[in-house]
Enzyme design. Structure first.
Site, PDB file in Angstrom:
ATOM      1  N   ASP A  10      -7.159  -1.979   3.439  1.00  0.00           N
ATOM      2  CA  ASP A  10      -6.100  -3.026   2.960  1.00  0.00           C
ATOM      3  C   ASP A  10      -6.594  -4.324   3.342  1.00  0.00           C
ATOM      4  O   ASP A  10      -5.869  -5.454   3.008  1.00  0.00           O
ATOM      5  CB  ASP A  10      -4.796  -2.591   3.395  1.00  0.00           C
ATOM      6  CG  ASP A  10      -4.428  -1.396   3.055  1.00  0.00           C
ATOM      7  OD1 ASP A  10      -4.269  -1.101   1.722  1.00  0.00           O
ATOM      8  OD2 ASP A  10      -3.741  -0.543   3.805  1.00  0.00           O
ATOM      9  N   ASP A  18       0.802  -1.314   0.123  1.00  0.00           N
ATOM     10  CA  ASP A  18       0.085  -0.088   0.031  1.00  0.00           C
ATOM     11  C   ASP A  18       1.053   1.170  -0.102  1.00  0.00           C
ATOM     12  O   ASP A  18       2.102   1.152   0.393  1.00  0.00           O
ATOM     13  CB  ASP A  18      -0.964   0.070   1.284  1.00  0.00           C
ATOM     14  CG  ASP A  18      -1.693   1.214   1.325  1.00  0.00           C
ATOM     15  OD1 ASP A  18      -2.259   1.626   0.397  1.00  0.00           O
ATOM     16  OD2 ASP A  18      -1.604   1.874   2.480  1.00  0.00           O
ATOM     17  N   ASP A  72      -1.792  -0.879   6.080  1.00  0.00           N
ATOM     18  CA  ASP A  72      -2.362  -0.631   7.289  1.00  0.00           C
ATOM     19  C   ASP A  72      -3.605  -0.034   7.527  1.00  0.00           C
ATOM     20  O   ASP A  72      -3.842   0.332   8.815  1.00  0.00           O
ATOM     21  CB  ASP A  72      -1.210   0.847   7.465  1.00  0.00           C
ATOM     22  CG  ASP A  72      -1.506   2.017   6.801  1.00  0.00           C
ATOM     23  OD1 ASP A  72      -2.269   1.762   5.429  1.00  0.00           O
ATOM     24  OD2 ASP A  72      -1.541   3.201   6.907  1.00  0.00           O
TER      25      ASP A  72
END
Length: 464
Positions: free
Chosen positions: A401, A204, A397
């Site tokens: 996600d 990410d 995080d």
């Protein structure tokens, strides 16, 4: 990571600081500027901006007003507000970390699990062969019963499964312990072997590869203007603003003086104020009409680098510009370089615009950038990479996600992320330090090597 105290608002208007685990659903709390929000809830009064990068992936703080939902462990901005609690403390980040630690003691690597499965069968076979070894001495080899019994006992000791069992289990537990000391929590030893076997890894962007907070990267003003005075004007305006980028601008221009200007926040146009009978305005480029070619070209260049640009105008003529960006963290580039060197395909997945994503991807050096991604699409991207490259890892995080972390062969959550991300992930980096993931990958490679060395040696001892 986990908030420990909350300001409980009593019926008479007084506040009392209490432990978070004493807060109940329905309680009213007061949150001051800069506080870590104690738990999930809804704003009852006041307005603020909240850093929610760990939840929604946005590096720019989100404005919150009455009725808006807020999340525990996120960081309050400059405003003060009251909230009603909607989530019990039993669902805190810390409680989930404890659960993961307990889980890690029960789950072993694939090799260790296989050995534990075969061990009872191995022991049964050894014991069934014992009477045959004992009786074969006197009746086949002509040994005395005393010698046959002695050699049968030697047989039991030499083929004991202790050496085989000790070849994998202690190695796994030692690896888990070592990683814990380095700030890497592991849900179970089985994921250590999977980490060592990865063929691709996806990241990410916000809060994982980047710091998650915008900073001023560039600025320029008209050459004939008084730069010091313009900085003072900018600082004075931003100090009275709840603009999401205000903190970054104030952090950059710490030398600026507060001129105590009266500032108006115009929806869609930005901030405006009057100084020495001139009207100054800070706003997005599309809100200005009179822009010199110099500023247009510079704005186009900075935007192509993934930066957010705001203009400073004097009487609606642009006389300055400020560019901001959520820059890569100090560990990202080296970590990506390591994984590429180890033969893994690296991908950055982001919900940001393609221009911004590709600009950050170039700086960090990832093999592939997938931008404009919705949270529900991240899991399908991981699935396609698993088909194309094989075993795939995912770092994230936020709540957005979580589907990808579950889908990946190894899901890794950042320690400053959400409780949901850490709950579904297989590993947690406690300090948002990607160098720790590099260390974990290197250590799991070593763990597999040592485990098989132990197995070969133990079997050599048994056979000899």
């Amino acid at each position: 990571m986990n908030p420990t105290e909350a300001r409980l608002l009593n019926a008479d208007g007084t506040t009392k600081i209490v432990p978070v685990d004493e807060v109940k659903v329905g309680d009213t709390l007061k949150v001051l500027n800069g506080d870590q929000i104690p738990t999930d809830g809804v704003i009852l009064s006041g307005s603020t901006s909240v850093d929610e990068s760990s939840i929604n992936g946005e590096s720019i703080p989100k404005e919150k007003n009455v009725g808006d939902e807020i999340y525990g462990s996120t960081i309050n901005g400059s405003g003060t507000f009251t909230m009603t609690v909607t989530k019990d403390s039993s669902e805190t980040v810390f409680s989930k970390i404890l659960a993961m630690v307990n889980q890690s003691q029960k789950s072993l690597t694939k090799t260790a699990t296989l050995i534990q499965t075969l061990e009872p069968k191995y022991v049964t076979l050894v014991l069934l062969l014992f009477p045959l070894v004992l009786l074969s001495g006197p009746y086949i080899f002509g040994w005395s019963w005393e010698l046959s019994l002695y050699r049968s006992m030697v047989y039991l000791i030499s083929v004991s499964p202790c050496a085989l069992a000790a070849s994998a289990v202690p190695t796994t537990l030692a690896t888990i312990s070592n990683l814990s000391k380095k700030g890497v929590l592991v849900k179970g030893g089985a994921y250590l072997s999977k980490l060592a076997d990865l063929k691709a890894i996806s990241f990410d962007k916000t809060g994982t590869l980047t710091n998650g907070k915008p900073v001023v990267t560039d600025y320029m003003f008209d050459k004939e203007a008084d730069e010091k005075e313009l900085i003072d004007i900018v600082v004075s305006m931003e100090k009275q603003s709840n603009h999401p980028l205000a903190t970054a601008i104030l952090n950059k221009f710490v030398q600026g003086r507060d001129l105590n200007l009266t500032v108006e926040n115009e929806v869609g146009r930005g901030l405006s104020s009057v100084f020495k009978e001139d009207t100054y305005r800070i706003g997005k480029p599309t809100s200005f009409k009179v822009i010199s070619m110099n500023y247009k070209q510079k704005e186009k260049q900075l935007s192509s680098e993934g930066k957010t640009v705001v203009y400073l105008g004097k009487n609606e003529h642009v006389i300055g510009m400020i560019a901001l960006m959520d820059i890569p963290n100090q560990y990202a580039k080296d970590a990506v370089s390591y994984f590429k060197g180890a033969g893994l395909h690296t991908t950055m997945i982001t919900g940001d615009a393609k221009l911004t994503g590709e600009a950050v991807g170039r700086v960090i050096g990832v093999d592939e950038v997938v931008a404009n991604v919705m949270p529900e699409d991240k899991a399908s991207i991981i699935q396609s990479q698993q088909k194309k490259y094989g075993s795939t890892g995912m770092l994230g995080d936020g709540i957005n996600d979580a589907p990808a972390l579950v889908t990946a062969d190894v899901g890794v959550a950042m320690g400053d992320g959400t409780d949901v991300a850490m709950d579904v992930a297989d590993l947690v980096l406690m300090k948002n330090d990607l160098s720790k993931l590099v260390y974990a990958h290197q250590l799991t490679k070593k763990m597999d090597k040592v485990t098989w060395q132990n197995i070969y040696f133990s079997m050599f001892v048994v056979i000899s």
